[in-house]
Scaffold this active site. Structure first.
Site, short mmCIF file in Angstrom:
data_model
loop_
_atom_site.label_atom_id
_atom_site.label_comp_id
_atom_site.label_asym_id
_atom_site.label_seq_id
_atom_site.Cartn_x
_atom_site.Cartn_y
_atom_site.Cartn_z
CD GLN A 100 -2.58 -1.11 2.67
OE1 GLN A 100 -3.69 -0.57 2.79
NE2 GLN A 100 -1.97 -1.70 3.69
CG ASP A 103 7.83 3.79 1.14
OD1 ASP A 103 7.52 3.62 2.33
OD2 ASP A 103 8.08 2.83 0.37
CG HIS A 118 -2.87 2.33 -1.96
ND1 HIS A 118 -2.88 2.26 -0.60
CD2 HIS A 118 -3.97 1.67 -2.38
CE1 HIS A 118 -3.96 1.59 -0.18
NE2 HIS A 118 -4.63 1.21 -1.26
CB CYS A 149 0.25 20.09 -22.03
SG CYS A 149 -0.64 19.61 -20.52
N GLY A 186 2.55 -4.59 9.07
CA GLY A 186 2.55 -3.15 9.30
C GLY A 186 1.41 -2.39 8.67
C1 BV8 Z 1 -11.55 2.29 -3.82
C2 BV8 Z 1 -2.11 6.55 -1.36
C3 BV8 Z 1 -13.44 2.07 -5.28
C4 BV8 Z 1 -1.92 8.01 -1.27
C5 BV8 Z 1 -3.84 5.74 0.14
C6 BV8 Z 1 -15.10 -0.64 1.05
C7 BV8 Z 1 -14.73 -1.10 -0.22
C8 BV8 Z 1 -14.07 -0.25 -1.11
C9 BV8 Z 1 -13.77 1.06 -0.75
C10 BV8 Z 1 -14.15 1.51 0.50
C11 BV8 Z 1 -14.80 0.67 1.39
N1 BV8 Z 1 -15.02 1.39 2.53
C12 BV8 Z 1 -14.53 2.63 2.36
C13 BV8 Z 1 -14.01 2.75 1.15
C14 BV8 Z 1 -13.41 3.96 0.61
C15 BV8 Z 1 -11.93 4.09 0.91
C16 BV8 Z 1 -11.51 3.68 2.30
O1 BV8 Z 1 -11.03 2.57 2.51
N2 BV8 Z 1 -11.67 4.59 3.23
C17 BV8 Z 1 -11.20 4.39 4.58
C18 BV8 Z 1 -10.85 5.75 5.17
C19 BV8 Z 1 -12.26 3.68 5.38
N3 BV8 Z 1 -11.18 3.33 -0.07
C20 BV8 Z 1 -10.88 3.94 -1.23
O2 BV8 Z 1 -11.30 5.03 -1.55
C21 BV8 Z 1 -9.99 3.17 -2.18
N4 BV8 Z 1 -10.60 3.18 -3.49
O3 BV8 Z 1 -11.88 1.39 -3.11
O4 BV8 Z 1 -12.14 2.57 -5.06
C22 BV8 Z 1 -14.39 2.81 -4.37
C23 BV8 Z 1 -14.26 4.18 -4.20
C24 BV8 Z 1 -15.17 4.85 -3.35
C25 BV8 Z 1 -16.15 4.14 -2.65
C26 BV8 Z 1 -16.24 2.75 -2.81
C27 BV8 Z 1 -15.35 2.09 -3.67
C28 BV8 Z 1 -8.64 3.86 -2.33
C29 BV8 Z 1 -7.86 3.76 -1.06
C30 BV8 Z 1 -6.41 4.24 -1.30
C31 BV8 Z 1 -6.17 5.53 -0.56
N5 BV8 Z 1 -4.76 5.91 -0.73
N6 BV8 Z 1 -2.56 6.08 -0.07
C32 BV8 Z 1 -0.79 8.38 -0.34
O5 BV8 Z 1 -0.09 7.51 0.21
O6 BV8 Z 1 -0.59 9.59 -0.18
S1 BV8 Z 1 -4.24 5.03 1.60
C33 BV8 Z 1 -3.01 5.15 2.75
O7 BV8 Z 1 -3.46 4.31 3.83
C34 BV8 Z 1 -1.65 4.58 2.38
O8 BV8 Z 1 -1.60 3.87 1.15
C35 BV8 Z 1 -1.42 3.60 3.54
O9 BV8 Z 1 -0.50 2.63 3.24
C36 BV8 Z 1 -2.78 3.09 3.66
C37 BV8 Z 1 -3.16 2.15 4.71
O10 BV8 Z 1 -2.68 2.65 5.92
P1 BV8 Z 1 -1.55 1.78 6.64
O11 BV8 Z 1 -0.48 1.49 5.67
O12 BV8 Z 1 -2.20 0.62 7.30
O13 BV8 Z 1 -0.99 2.83 7.66
P2 BV8 Z 1 -1.52 3.14 9.15
O14 BV8 Z 1 -0.75 4.30 9.65
O15 BV8 Z 1 -3.01 3.16 9.14
O16 BV8 Z 1 -1.09 1.83 9.98
C38 BV8 Z 1 0.29 1.52 10.17
C39 BV8 Z 1 0.31 0.22 10.93
O17 BV8 Z 1 1.67 -0.16 11.13
C40 BV8 Z 1 -0.31 0.31 12.32
O18 BV8 Z 1 -1.15 -0.81 12.52
C41 BV8 Z 1 0.90 0.26 13.27
O19 BV8 Z 1 0.58 -0.40 14.48
C42 BV8 Z 1 1.87 -0.56 12.46
N7 BV8 Z 1 3.28 -0.32 12.77
C43 BV8 Z 1 3.89 0.86 13.08
N8 BV8 Z 1 5.22 0.65 13.23
C44 BV8 Z 1 5.45 -0.66 12.98
C45 BV8 Z 1 4.22 -1.28 12.68
N9 BV8 Z 1 4.12 -2.59 12.39
C46 BV8 Z 1 5.26 -3.31 12.40
N10 BV8 Z 1 6.48 -2.79 12.67
C47 BV8 Z 1 6.61 -1.47 12.97
N11 BV8 Z 1 7.82 -0.97 13.26
#
Ligand code: BV8
Length: 244
Positions: A100, A103, A118, A149, A186
């Protein structure tokens, strides 16, 4: 760390593994996660900035955020977690990494068979011609960057409300249905449709293993949740495989 023998045996003997990563795999390289304490940029949340609406209403602000991330990412290196995942690719007959993260650190660590589901922060797309180029000058200088453009350039990433690249999504969903092991590293399991992959893999008969520093909704589906840092656990897990 004590690993269950059943799980170790599965890692040793399986032929087909899929790895899904989120921002937690890059945390030990110094890249802030999205939803952790360090995940906030100024006062914004990712969901407020990573959207077409935010970009259309304030392209400069959204580009400030991406330029800040690019400058930060440009100074860091992959960590041992990225490196172990790159080595797994050569061990298993069938391997796919679904990240996801935008980077580029997995590719820098040597991963090849991967889907950047992503997108990638180093690629930009013309908002008029849809042409894609690598823009690696860092910092970019005048924000927002413009195409020759005359149209705005945007980061070539998938924003909330935008569909994932269909080719990558089809490849990912096929791999999820066919794998023996799904290793999830992660990710908070918050963003769809990637958050639905562990359940889909489980339903298809895969063993689901999660590595995270805390429990997540994925922990309810996983056969094993290994609590700790990915950069610690992945080398320990891999070193327990005598055939590696
Ligand atoms: C889509 C790119 C069709 C940009 C990102 C159900 C089905 C389909 C869609 C949806 C649905 N419900 C809701 C939706 C809409 C939406 C969505 O999911 N919303 C969320 C807010 C609920 N999804 C979409 O819009 C997707 N499109 O499905 O298209 C559609 C469209 C609309 C409606 C229906 C269908 C597109 C989603 C993509 C968004 N773009 N990023 C950018 O990066 O700038 S998302 C962004 O979040 C990043 O990609 C990131 O990677 C991703 C997920 O987050 P995580 O990677 O999990 O990061 P987070 O900080 O949350 O967690 C880190 C974890 O690591 C933690 O658990 C932590 O404990 C752990 N950790 C920390 N340190 C360590 C560690 N683990 C191990 N070792 C460590 N050292």
């Amino acid at each position: 760390m004590n690993f269950q023998e059943e799980m170790l045996e599965k890692f040793r003997t399986s032929r087909n593994i899929v790895v899904v990563t989120g921002s937690g795999i890059s945390a030990e390289s110094g890249v802030p996660t999205f939803r952790g304490a360090d995940g906030l940029w100024k006062k914004y949340r990712a969901e407020e900035l990573a959207t077409p609406r935010a970009f259309n209403s304030n392209p400069e602000l959204v580009w400030e955020w991406y330029d800040w991330r690019r400058q930060l990412i440009g100074k860091v290196e992959p960590n041992s977690g990225h490196e172990i995942i790159a080595r797994m690719e050569d061990y298993y007959q069938e391997f796919l990494l679904i990240t996801q993260n935008v980077d580029g650190l997995h590719r820098k660590a040597g991963s090849n068979n991967m889907v950047e589901i992503h997108g990638n922060i180093w690629r930009v797309r013309c908002t008029h011609e849809e042409t894609i180029t690598y823009l690696e000058e860092n910092p970019i200088g005048k924000l927002p960057p413009m195409c020759e453009c005359g149209a705005l350039l945007r980061p070539d990433v998938v924003w909330f409300g935008e569909s994932l690249p269909i080719e990558g999504l089809v490849k990912a969903e096929k791999a999820i249905r066919e794998c023996d092991i799904l290793l999830v590293v992660g990710t908070s399991g918050y963003v769809y449709p990637v958050a639905s992959f562990p359940m889909a893999a489980k339903a298809a008969g895969a063993m689901v293993v999660e590595i995270n520093i805390e429990r997540t909704p994925i922990s309810l589906v996983a056969d094993f949740t290994l609590l700790g840092k990915a950069g610690d656990i992945l080398p320990e897990l891999w070193n327990r495989n005598p055939k590696k």
